[in-house]
Design an enzyme around this catalytic site. Structure first.
Site, PDB file in Angstrom:
ATOM      1  N   SER A   1      42.133  47.158  33.510  1.00 48.77           N
ATOM      2  CA  SER A   1      42.783  47.539  32.256  1.00 48.77           C
ATOM      3  C   SER A   1      41.845  48.210  31.248  1.00 48.77           C
ATOM      4  O   SER A   1      42.299  48.934  30.377  1.00 48.77           O
ATOM      5  CB  SER A   1      43.461  46.334  31.597  1.00 48.77           C
TER       6      SER A   1
ATOM      7  N   LYS B   1      40.442  43.673  25.469  1.00 52.05           N
ATOM      8  CA  LYS B   1      41.261  44.799  25.004  1.00 52.05           C
ATOM      9  C   LYS B   1      40.565  45.490  23.843  1.00 52.05           C
ATOM     10  O   LYS B   1      39.576  45.021  23.312  1.00 52.05           O
ATOM     11  CB  LYS B   1      42.648  44.318  24.543  1.00 52.05           C
TER      12      LYS B   1
END
Length: 192
Positions: A45, A87
């Site tokens: 990710s 993230k």
């Protein structure tokens, strides 16, 4: 003339050594609890910024000692599982965030994302037609952050209804040091 050591002198010397060892262990424990934590990157990710299998130290203290800024890389704990997610901060509290036509808009103004790898981005756009799917305007609450992975086509993040924005209390660390593989050691963060 040197005084002869008694068994009590040796006993106190052992106690001092044990005490010094215990203090050192306590300092190391506190450091790895409140300052640095080890983590292995799992998944794609954050690719190409962070790669699957890289070993990192996450900087826990930074999230308490400094503000969270746009484009910081953070480590969060999502309520649905015990895993730690890595993230990037895109939207800050009280902002209106939107992705449209591969572009980021904050409060209706386009914001560039210079941290994205242009070569990788163009390759994905060519293969899939887009890099960042449209995300409708969403206004964050006073304690919410929109967090997104750098690999937009392969990231479960705040853009998903099942995840949503993260609260400040869920942000556990900010920034990290990649220490393995050794030849790619580097500090990773990009707050603005």
């Amino acid at each position: 003339m040197q005084k002869k050591k008694t068994k009590w002198d040796r006993f106190y010397q052992v106690i001092d050594t044990v005490r010094m060892f215990a203090v050192c262990m306590l300092i190391v424990l506190l450091m790895f609890t409140f300052v640095l934590r080890g983590k292995t990157i799992v998944g794609e990710s954050m690719y190409p910024t962070l790669k699957d299998g890289e070993q990192v130290f996450i900087y826990v203290a930074a999230s308490y000692l400094s503000d969270i800024k746009r484009f910081d890389i953070v480590v969060v704990k999502h309520a649905s599982d015990d895993d730690l997610w890595v993230k990037r901060v895109i939207g800050l509290p009280n902002e209106t965030v939107e992705y449209k036509d591969n572009k980021l808009f904050i409060n209706d103004l386009e914001v560039k994302e210079p941290f994205l790898d242009n070569t990788y981005r163009k390759r994905i756009e060519k293969e899939k037609g887009m890099f960042t799917a449209d995300y409708p305007k969403h206004t964050l609450k006073a304690d919410e952050y929109l967090l997104v992975g750098d690999n937009r086509v392969n990231s479960l993040d705040s853009r998903s209804e099942s995840v949503g924005p993260f609260k400040r209390s869920q942000i556990l660390a900010k920034g990290m040091f990649v220490y393995y593989p050794f030849e790619q050691a580097r500090y990773v963060n990009y707050g603005k």
